[in-house]
Design a protein around this motif. Structure first.
Motif, PDB file in Angstrom:
ATOM      1  N   VAL A  71       0.812  -1.220   0.000  1.00 18.25           N
ATOM      2  CA  VAL A  71       0.000   0.000   0.000  1.00 18.25           C
ATOM      3  C   VAL A  71       0.846   1.271   0.000  1.00 18.25           C
ATOM      4  O   VAL A  71       0.496   2.264  -0.644  1.00 18.25           O
ATOM      5  CB  VAL A  71      -0.983   0.050   1.199  1.00 18.25           C
ATOM      6  CG1 VAL A  71      -2.215  -0.759   0.913  1.00 18.25           C
ATOM      7  CG2 VAL A  71      -0.323  -0.378   2.481  1.00 18.25           C
ATOM      8  N   THR A  72       1.970   1.227   0.701  1.00 20.39           N
ATOM      9  CA  THR A  72       2.816   2.420   0.749  1.00 20.39           C
ATOM     10  C   THR A  72       3.432   2.709  -0.614  1.00 20.39           C
ATOM     11  O   THR A  72       3.484   3.857  -1.057  1.00 20.39           O
ATOM     12  CB  THR A  72       3.927   2.245   1.801  1.00 20.39           C
ATOM     13  OG1 THR A  72       3.328   1.837   3.024  1.00 20.39           O
ATOM     14  CG2 THR A  72       4.674   3.530   2.026  1.00 20.39           C
ATOM     15  N   ALA A  75       0.870   4.190  -2.702  1.00 18.26           N
ATOM     16  CA  ALA A  75       0.585   5.569  -2.284  1.00 18.26           C
ATOM     17  C   ALA A  75       1.671   6.540  -2.742  1.00 18.26           C
ATOM     18  O   ALA A  75       1.448   7.744  -2.815  1.00 18.26           O
ATOM     19  CB  ALA A  75       0.433   5.642  -0.767  1.00 18.26           C
ATOM     20  N   PRO A 102       3.191   8.384   3.168  1.00 23.02           N
ATOM     21  CA  PRO A 102       3.924   7.308   2.485  1.00 23.02           C
ATOM     22  C   PRO A 102       5.434   7.546   2.468  1.00 23.02           C
ATOM     23  O   PRO A 102       6.204   6.604   2.279  1.00 23.02           O
ATOM     24  CB  PRO A 102       3.390   7.341   1.050  1.00 23.02           C
ATOM     25  CG  PRO A 102       2.155   8.154   1.091  1.00 23.02           C
ATOM     26  CD  PRO A 102       2.256   9.071   2.261  1.00 23.02           C
TER      27      PRO A 102
END
Lengths: 256, 356
Positions: A71-72, A75, A102
């Motif tokens: 997810v980071t 992002a 992030p």
């Protein structure tokens, strides 16, 4: 090519919400996702950002498969502006600072603060900087959300109905801002939109969704009456005004 | 894309500075209250003697005994329990996105009370001794504590399990908590109905939360658990800020929101379960302390969490001191006072109707 989508399918309770969606977005381009209510516009946007897990298909951002990204990492590549943002007793500055999430572990560097400051100045939000977001109007809050997306420093912005519930001036300000940043920084934006005329005014390409499939796509200036009529089921007329097409809805015939 | 033409805004740093000043002042108050808390009670010990005794210079044997066997454990328990309850409340409010999140409103306290009653009645353990009460000190305090802990963890786990079935939605967690609260209250009432006089006294006594029933080993354990949770919550401060912005925005900035919510709830429930099982039910600290701090320094968890920790300690310690003095020489259990204090604040929050 910044974004490339292959064969994307999303099911909800074994009911197909999105069917085999294919499209791509180039650098410096703004794509408007159009279509009637409940057709899956927001779902498509969420699938691109992996907020929702797609059932099939690939999403490539800068030629990287998002399936292999956490997810980071996602992002860092694309930012998402939600339609509804919850508010807290948080200053605009701190709310925008969240966009650096992030890029930071825990400690905020001077560099992060400077970037937030730069975005606030670019968006002329200095007067809001230390105002609590739970005391803001809808337009102000939307500007803060967009500033948060900018400060994320991504190549792609995903905006879910960025101008719903906003008055004319705020609509023009916010979309003008997105357009300016996209062109100046040669990045891209994908927006879901309700209002065809604002889409015509502020985007480069369009994509019509109907029943979870792409009904038509192309250059925004080439939208035809026929296409709008068959997607929305209402007769329309397209006029030219100052070099921009303007869609005028007609009367519904009393067929039903 | 990059934005590189920014400067460090003086106004913003001034604003941050104010928060740090608030936290510092609260910390100083806590130190003062710590000394006062050791000083006052049935036997008054002058401040200077308190400081001297704490520094290891024996003023009188009698003072040493009072300080190290009674007052200091009581004051430290108030500080640790207040901090743990308050910080758990703050985190629950954030991850549940509901201003009513707290161990008390989620039924975890009621489950602990049931666990204690269950232990007293079915396991025949009686209740633990407290230095403020000469009433019903019975056989096996550890069994009561353990039973209370087990049942509060069961409540927490049911809440988590149900919400897992429904994709971790905050509403589900709250509603499940409310349902469990009334279930465990009914269970406790059932046990009380069939209890004999001594058992009933023991059950009721247990639910009067007070900070005078812990010895040194309990305090070390409580401190360890509370410190661990604080560390965990601090590390997640950004994630809780993201949770406040809504699930989609949180995911958009790279926060695994479901995991943040689940872990936050597990740790917060665990800490409150441990605290409640050692000190009994102390209502409203977990609810009120975070809200007080929110009003003053806002919802940024980087500052809210430390502010809440200190304020929770302050609140419980101050309440305990007042409880000791208000009907002197009788000593009220601190929970009576926190609830008297908490209820009006609670109603005030409802009337203000602020949706977080």
């Amino acid at each position: 090519m910044i974004l490339n989508i292959n064969d994307l399918t999303f099911k909800y309770n074994s009911h197909n919400v999105l069917n085999n969606i294919n499209f791509s977005v180039e650098k410096g381009e703004i794509l408007a996702i159009l279509g009637p209510n409940g057709v899956g516009k927001t779902t498509l946007l969420k699938c691109i950002n992996s907020i929702l897990k797609r059932d099939k298909g690939d999403v490539y951002i800068n030629d990287k498969d998002t399936l292999n990204m956490n997810v980071t990492e996602i992002a860092k590549q694309m930012s998402y502006v939600a339609q509804n943002n919850d508010t807290a007793k948080l200053t605009a500055f701190d709310a925008i600072l969240l966009g650096r999430r992030p890029h930071i572990k825990w400690r905020v560097s001077k560099d992060d603060i400077k970037k937030v400051d730069a975005v606030i100045k670019r968006l002329n939000l200095e007067h809001l900087s230390l105002k609590y977001i739970d005391q803001m109007s809808g337009g102000e809050l939307q500007k803060v959300s967009i500033a948060r997306a900018f400060v994320q420093e991504t190549d792609l912005f995903l905006l879910d109905e960025p101008t719903s519930n906003l008055d004319l001036k705020n609509q023009a300000e916010i979309l003008g801002l997105v357009k300016r940043v996209v062109k100046e920084h040669n990045v891209s934006a994908v927006m879901t939109m309700h209002d065809l005329n604002t889409a015509l005014r502020y985007s480069d390409k369009y994509l019509f969704l109907q029943n979870g499939s792409i009904y038509g796509a192309g250059d925004i200036k080439e939208i035809s009456c026929l296409m709008v009529e068959s997607v929305y089921g209402i007769p329309v007329e397209i006029l030219q005004h100052n070099g921009y097409p303007v869609i005028i809805p007609g009367e519904l015939t009393n067929a039903a | 894309m990059h934005f590189d033409d920014g400067v460090l805004p003086a106004e913003y740093y001034k604003y941050i500075g104010k928060k740090i000043i608030f936290i510092t002042i609260a910390l100083i108050c806590l130190v003062l209250l710590f000394v006062i808390g050791i000083s006052v009670g049935a036997v008054q010990i002058p401040f200077i003697d308190v400081v001297k005794s704490l520094a290891g210079m024996t003023v009188s044997k009698r003072f040493d005994i009072i300080i190290f066997n009674i007052r200091l454990p009581q004051v430290l328990t108030a500080i640790v329990a207040g901090a743990g309850l308050a910080v758990s409340g703050a985190v629950m409010q954030s991850v549940l996105r509901n201003p009513l999140g707290s161990p008390f409103t989620l039924g975890i306290s009621h489950a602990a009370a049931f666990g204690a009653a269950f232990s007293v009645m079915i396991l025949g353990s009686g209740t633990m001794a407290s230095s403020i009460s000469d009433a019903v000190a019975i056989s096996n305090p550890y069994l009561t504590t353990f039973s209370a802990f087990i049942f509060s963890m069961i409540a927490a786990l049911i809440i988590l399990a149900v919400s897992k079935l429904r994709q971790g939605s905050p509403e589900v967690m709250i509603l499940t908590g409310v349902a469990l609260g009334s279930l465990f209250t009914a269970g406790t009432m059932l046990l009380q109905f069939f209890a004999d006089d001594v058992q009933l006294a023991a059950m009721v006594f247990w639910t009067f939360g007070d900070v005078a029933r812990t010895g040194w080993s309990e305090i070390f354990f409580l401190s360890f658990v509370t410190l661990f949770s604080m560390g965990f919550f601090f590390m997640n401060a950004w994630n809780y800020n993201a949770a406040d912005a809504g699930d989609e925005t949180a995911k958009g900035v790279g926060v695994k929101i479901e995991r943040t919510r689940l872990l936050g709830m597990i740790i917060a429930s665990f800490v409150t379960s441990v605290i409640i099982s050692f000190v009994g039910i102390i209502g409203f600290v977990g609810l009120v302390a975070p809200h007080m701090v929110r009003r003053i320094i806002g919802d940024d968890h980087r500052f809210l969490l430390p502010g809440t920790i200190i304020s929770g300690s302050l609140l419980l310690l101050a309440s305990d001191i007042v409880a000791r003095l208000i009907l002197s020489p009788h000593i009220l259990p601190v929970s009576v006072l926190t609830s008297f204090l908490g209820a009006p604040v609670f109603i005030y929050l409802i009337i203000r109707g602020k949706r977080r």
